[in-house]
Scaffold this active site. Structure first.
Site, short mmCIF file in Angstrom:
data_model
loop_
_atom_site.label_atom_id
_atom_site.label_comp_id
_atom_site.label_asym_id
_atom_site.label_seq_id
_atom_site.Cartn_x
_atom_site.Cartn_y
_atom_site.Cartn_z
N HIS A 1 0.83 -1.21 0.00
CA HIS A 1 0.00 0.00 0.00
C HIS A 1 0.86 1.26 0.00
O HIS A 1 1.86 1.35 0.70
CB HIS A 1 -0.89 -0.02 1.25
CG HIS A 1 -1.91 1.06 1.27
ND1 HIS A 1 -2.39 1.61 2.44
CD2 HIS A 1 -2.56 1.71 0.27
CE1 HIS A 1 -3.26 2.55 2.16
NE2 HIS A 1 -3.39 2.62 0.86
N GLU A 2 0.49 2.25 -0.80
CA GLU A 2 1.22 3.51 -0.94
C GLU A 2 2.67 3.31 -1.38
O GLU A 2 3.56 4.07 -1.02
CB GLU A 2 1.19 4.31 0.37
CG GLU A 2 -0.17 4.84 0.75
CD GLU A 2 -0.69 5.89 -0.23
OE1 GLU A 2 0.12 6.50 -0.94
OE2 GLU A 2 -1.92 6.10 -0.27
N GLY A 3 2.91 2.27 -2.19
CA GLY A 3 4.24 2.04 -2.75
C GLY A 3 4.95 0.89 -2.06
O GLY A 3 5.04 0.86 -0.83
#
Length: 255
Positions: free
Chosen positions: A198-200
């Protein structure tokens, strides 16, 4: 202090939700995070300018919350579950001992505690930096911004990896029960596995850290961070209780 309070609120609610399913966990819709049971809209606590910091730090905070919930659950189980006898004790007892008395179980509990409390300290420090960027004078804002730029990829990636490892140990403490739905630790692991992505993913944040954050402003953020670590190690080395750890940290920094 609005931003760090928001992060603390998110952490507290996430832990409570993980331990008590009667509480509704935070939900993200269209990049806006809500805590329905408390009526909190966390978008009110951030601006667009620090949104990237906020999202990455809150992913790390969520990973810490799930890791911490697993640690607390496994600690409770280890205190209640009775099985086996201490090594070297060949007397026939009326009842087995709680498994927390076994060295390997204590090792797994202490490893979880180290990871989750280390992760919690990291995200809380970053939350403080977010506040200093927003409320400090020009000098404080510049220094806090440099540290925040450097540490934000770490605050997202380190907890999401090692607090997941803590969840893995929480399952192990439960033995075969940990893999079933009789206890919540298997769900904590599944939920926390998302935070590595998540988020990279880690690789993206590694490229950001080494390719941009370490090098920007001629390495000012890394130099400031190293100076703070050196000062902490020096203070620790000057005390009786933490001298060995302080010396070890000083050597690692110089190496």
């Amino acid at each position: 202090m609005r931003r760090s309070i928001a992060l603390l609120a998110l952490f507290a609610v996430a832990v409570i939700a993980a331990c008590d399913h009667s509480v509704v966990a935070p939900v993200t819709v269209a990049n806006t995070t809500f805590v329905p049971s408390l009526g909190i809209n966390l978008a009110n606590y951030t601006s667009t300018a620090d949104g990237l910091y906020y999202r990455d730090i809150t992913v790390g905070t969520g990973a810490v919350a799930l890791g911490y919930a697993g640690y607390l659950q496994s600690l409770r189980y280890a205190r209640e579950r009775r099985q086996g006898r201490p090594l070297g004790d060949r007397r026939l007892r009326e009842a087995p001992v709680p498994i927390i008395e076994h060295a390997d179980v204590r090792r797994m509990l202490l490893q979880q505690k180290a990871w989750v409390e280390g992760g919690l300290a990291l995200v809380l420090y970053c939350a403080r930096l977010v506040d200093e960027v927003a409320t400090g004078d020009d000098f404080e804002r510049e220094r806090a911004g440099q540290l925040l730029d450097l540490l934000t990829p770490v605050a997202k990636s380190w907890p999401s990896q090692w607090c997941l490892a803590a969840n893995d140990l929480a399952i192990q403490v439960h033995g075969g029960y940990g893999y079933t739905r009789d206890f919540p630790v298997e769900q904590y692991w599944r939920d926390n596995r998302l935070n590595m992505i998540h988020e990279g993913a880690h690789g993206i944040h590694g490229l950001d850290l080494l390719g941009r954050k370490v090098r920007q402003h001629d390495g000012a953020g890394l130099k400031l961070y190293a100076a703070k670590v050196a000062a902490t190690a020096s203070r620790a080395a000057a005390t009786a209780d933490f001298k060995a750890a302080g010396v070890q940290l000083e050597r690692a920094l110089h190496d």
